[in-house]
Write an enzyme that holds these catalytic residues in place. Structure first.
Site, PDB file in Angstrom:
ATOM      1  N   ASP A   1      42.634 -23.204   4.470  1.00 18.10           N
ATOM      2  CA  ASP A   1      41.661 -22.992   3.350  1.00 18.10           C
ATOM      3  C   ASP A   1      42.238 -22.531   1.999  1.00 18.10           C
ATOM      4  OD1 ASP A   1      39.229 -22.455   2.167  1.00 18.10           O
ATOM      5  OD2 ASP A   1      38.997 -20.473   3.126  1.00 18.10           O
TER       6      ASP A   1
ATOM      7  N   ASN B   1      31.299 -29.952   5.896  1.00 13.63           N
ATOM      8  CA  ASN B   1      32.090 -30.592   4.507  1.00 13.63           C
ATOM      9  C   ASN B   1      31.625 -31.685   3.978  1.00 13.63           C
ATOM     10  OD1 ASN B   1      35.390 -29.608   5.437  1.00 13.63           O
ATOM     11  ND2 ASN B   1      33.904 -28.422   4.459  1.00 13.63           N
TER      12      ASN B   1
END
Length: 242
Positions: free
Chosen positions: A15, A63
């Site tokens: 991330d 996503n």
């Protein structure tokens, strides 16, 4: 330095690529490209420490909700990485596997994935698992669906379904369960990643953004893991007696 106590399997949520790029006044895509460089380094660091399996959360099933331009660029980066990196992985005796629902990918990308897995399937030094279009809930639901189909077809009795059987059918069942979970970027959640497999995994969170995650950061995570007592439901005295 090689640590005496180390994980066999590390799972990572990578991330912070977008925020890294934003801080440098670069497009988000530049952050993803920089993050690919970190992937190369972490593979090397993991192998150096004797880790057997590295699972990376590259693209979640959620996503797809991102801006279409970013999703398209991520798919292109994924294809480019497969085309450029697979021969290097094979040369270094690394097996590549992908977990996730491949149906949403283009035929070309599905073909590249299949070719990469076929080329590296017999490699034994290290296993790299890429989770792409993956979600932990999808993984559990997909396993339940396959078991239900066997019951429907008469090849499995419903009373025979237990934790062990379910575990034998879910993704990564043939690999050691993750010992250490790392998430970069400051968030402290597992975000639908390996929900079943992380049941007894040690968690490590760091504020370092993924493109900046270096060997020193990696070793800090391993040291944290090494300092923990893993009881798996038992008490400390039982571990000492064992």
């Amino acid at each position: 330095m090689i640590l005496s106590k180390q994980p066999r399997h590390i799972a990572i949520i990578m991330d912070g690529n977008g925020r890294w790029a934003k801080r440098k006044l670069l497009p988000r895509y530049a952050g993803h490209q920089a993050g690919l460089g970190t992937v190369r380094r972490i593979i090397k660091y993991s192998m150096k420490q004797g880790v057997e399996v590295l699972t990376l959360f590259a693209f979640s099933s959620e996503n797809w909700k991102r801006p279409p331009q970013e999703v398209n660029l991520l798919m292109k980066l994924f294809m480019t990485a497969l085309q450029r990196e697979v021969k290097k992985l094979h040369k270094n005796n690394i097996r590549l596997r992908l977990i996730g629902n491949r149906e949403a990918f283009s035929e070309k990308l599905q073909g590249l994935i299949a070719d990469a897995e076929e080329l590296t399937k017999d490699n034994t030094k290290f296993t790299l698992v890429i989770a792409a279009n993956y979600g932990g809930r999808w993984d559990i639901a997909d396993t339940a669906k396959r078991l239900a189909l066997k019951v429907q077809q008469g090849s499995l009795k419903i009373e025979d379904i237990d934790e062990n059987l379910f575990n034998s059918q879910i993704n990564l069942n043939d690999l050691p369960e993750p010992d250490l979970f790392i998430r970069t970027g400051g968030e402290q959640r597992i975000s639908n990643f390996l929900l079943w497999q992380l049941a007894y995994t040690e968690m490590y969170f760091t504020n370092t953004l993924w493109p900046d995650f270096n060997e020193e950061n990696f070793m800090e995570a391993l040291k944290s893991f090494g300092s923990r007592e893993r009881r798996f439901g038992r008490i400390s005295e039982q571990l000492k007696n064992a």
